[in-house]
Design an enzyme around this catalytic site. Sequence first.
Site, PDB file in Angstrom:
ATOM      1  N   ASP A 155     -38.077  -6.231   8.573  1.00 39.28           N
ATOM      2  CA  ASP A 155     -38.035  -7.393   9.456  1.00 39.28           C
ATOM      3  C   ASP A 155     -37.449  -6.941  10.804  1.00 39.28           C
ATOM      4  O   ASP A 155     -36.972  -5.810  10.967  1.00 39.28           O
ATOM      5  CB  ASP A 155     -37.241  -8.546   8.833  1.00 39.28           C
ATOM      6  CG  ASP A 155     -37.648  -9.898   9.428  1.00 39.28           C
ATOM      7  OD1 ASP A 155     -38.254  -9.921  10.523  1.00 39.28           O
ATOM      8  OD2 ASP A 155     -37.347 -10.939   8.810  1.00 39.28           O
TER       9      ASP A 155
HETATM   10  C1  NOJ Z   1     -38.261 -12.390  12.070  1.00 40.67           C
HETATM   11  C2  NOJ Z   1     -38.686 -13.235  10.898  1.00 40.67           C
HETATM   12  O1  NOJ Z   1     -37.702 -13.207   9.896  1.00 40.67           O
HETATM   13  C3  NOJ Z   1     -39.995 -12.810  10.292  1.00 40.67           C
HETATM   14  O2  NOJ Z   1     -40.382 -13.736   9.329  1.00 40.67           O
HETATM   15  C4  NOJ Z   1     -41.043 -12.645  11.356  1.00 40.67           C
HETATM   16  O3  NOJ Z   1     -42.260 -12.266  10.764  1.00 40.67           O
HETATM   17  C5  NOJ Z   1     -40.573 -11.618  12.358  1.00 40.67           C
HETATM   18  N1  NOJ Z   1     -39.334 -12.067  12.982  1.00 40.67           N
HETATM   19  C6  NOJ Z   1     -41.600 -11.332  13.441  1.00 40.67           C
HETATM   20  O4  NOJ Z   1     -41.698 -12.401  14.309  1.00 40.67           O
END
Ligand code: NOJ
Length: 754
Positions: free
Chosen positions: A280
């Site tokens: 993430d």
């Molecule tokens: C953080 C989020 O937790 C995740 O779900 C998302 O896909 C990413 N950012 C990218 O935007």
Amino acid sequence: MGALATASSSRADPGAAFSNPQIEARVDALLGQMTVEEKVGQLNQFAADTLTGPGQVVSDGDQKIRSGQVGSLFNAVAAKATNRYQKEAVEGSRLHIPILFGYDVIHGFRTLFPIPLGLSASWDPGLVERTARVAAQEASREGVRWTFSPMVDIARDPRWGRIAEGAGEDPYLGSEFARAYVRGYQGMRLGDPDSIIACAKHFVGYGAAEGGRDYNTAEISERTLRDVYLPPFHAAVDEGAGTLMSAFNASDGVPASANPFTLTQVLRDEWRFSGFVVSDWTAVREIMLHGIADDGRTAARKSFLAGVDMDMQSDLFLPNLPGLVRDGEVPADRLDESVRRVLRIKFALGLFDKPYVGTTEAVGVPPARRGVDLAREAAEESFVLLQNRDTGSGALLPLGAGRGRRIALIGPLADSGLDMMGSWTGAADPGDVVTLRTALSRRVASEGMVLSEARGTAIAGDSESGFAEALGAARSSDVVILALGESGHSSGEASSRSSLDLPGNQERLLEAVAATGKPIVLVLFSGRPLSIGWASRHVPAILEAWFPGQQAGPALVRVLFGDSSPSGRLTVSVPRSVGQVPIYYNSLNTGRPRSDPIGLGDKKADPYYVTGYIDEKNTPLYPFGYGLTYTTFSYSPVRVDLSTISARALKAGTAHLTVSADVRNTGAREGTETAQLYIRLRGTSVARPVRELKGFRRLRLAPGESRRVDFTLGREELSFWNIEMKDVVEPASLYVWVGPDCTQGSPAKVELGE
Ligand code: NOJ
């Protein structure tokens, strides 16, 4: 349609969608030409153009692309942008390796569907698959071939804002939806130009954040991990999902983005996953803040060796992995393996052969009619009718001639297109949203009825200056529709709440309107279940609408007026108060249970020394699986084809049970019922939940019509992780229910013998 016996059976080769001898040969040939730096470049991902997390857009992006340092970009949304970056990679870099473009296509891209929690309330994986297909078609047209969806985190705590993005609290249902999203996104063949690769996230345990606080620590035993949090990921992998995203949180002291147990032992060794894992957003860097690395090099090493293949936005693999390989701290073949995982997906998607997309029509193209119709259908299926009392001349809903001609529409969410979109809005245009107000005005006009409107109050805030106008509108009406709830951004990432009440002074507005004595239909917009105890006692009709997406208004009007009947069922327990959370139906019984409709009715003789609260019931306000419609259904006693069966034969897959019941439409209208199969095991080596969902079937029944539903129970449904953490079917007493939610019905009993 879900609930099939094959639902969770493992595929022989979960990677078949993206790995075959031709692809492997092409990967081998390419790997042979790559420098260590170019290999690491494939494991690096940056955000282009816009940010969906803390930090900044990388400044020398084009230069990095040309030098082979960017395997993936995300947040470039339009064909113009993706083609431009792609050109840098394909024509400007030494090895011409195309970029894989990712994006958060969560509940639609240009056509916006209900939020995932709403979609899950349909209990209709086929519907979800169709929405994901439309999203894939629209996103791929812009060059986006990878979505960071589905979020398959089980959520038992509605304070956690991201409960809006998942399929609720149940691992069986969550697994069915995980599969549906993967099928919808990835299509028939990954090489088809309208297929996009799915990403099951957030691996794993992110939904168990303590206190419901986003990003917070989780504490999950291995059994609970395997029983509850892992199954939807396993289902996604089994269905052929090409990627997973590692989570932010730590569990048992180990950050999920550096956890070798989940990322390697479970995912690679047990499940044989051959796609790739992206961290993430800055999660690799954050393991320093978690406290298991003091510098970027260590963070990169720990994350990578644990099993993260691609670094999203931390910019730590790029500067550190080459040195780690040269110094022998990261084996060269481990690096090759991760690069292979990324390249095989790029080959499978056909990116090497067709890196660009047509440019003329950008994201400005309005959603196609087919998508709009599906958005309306999906919204209709997502609504859950929580109550519908008789206000003198029968149940309040549906509205119609008999209810009087004057409708008052009151509330801050009646005309807010932006809020209808919920969190993660893809490339949708708020201008495409049709609000309840717009749709209702049209309907009221066409029926020769009269509509009065008042906002009443803001979503948040405490001004009562709009109350008088709202009360005036209510008093001059025959029925009031109150559109209350949360803002679209009160749920989703970084949007946890400590309260589950209606925000601001909406509850006061509700009480004031109720005091007029006019019948009220409360339409509730929210990304989580709200504690609406007062409303449940004083408001005759309550429709949980979640955030319905761009067709919010037309879908609501059709359901409110009875053109279609509500058919949604809760996939989360609705608590009476925030103090009850975490609350979920498939809990353990304890040694001192309070009489509970979900259990077997066993209770302690002593009414005092039992698990519970002195000031609140244990039961939720509305249970998992619950939802009303405009007709009623009855269930026959549940039947089982055998009264004893061998656990060994079940485990071997040579025996199974058939469970059946007859469901009858006992009302005067056609309607859709979702028959739900629950089990409980007693006498096992570890305590099992008071009930567990193991099947469901949606049935559309005409008045008076009766239909038999059959479910199969076999190894998949009856096995669990025993005291030695082995996946077993044990001799035990099995109880089975078939009913309309997790509280109803009388069980049949089967002995599972040796
Ligand atoms: C953080 C989020 O937790 C995740 O779900 C998302 O896909 C990413 N950012 C990218 O935007």
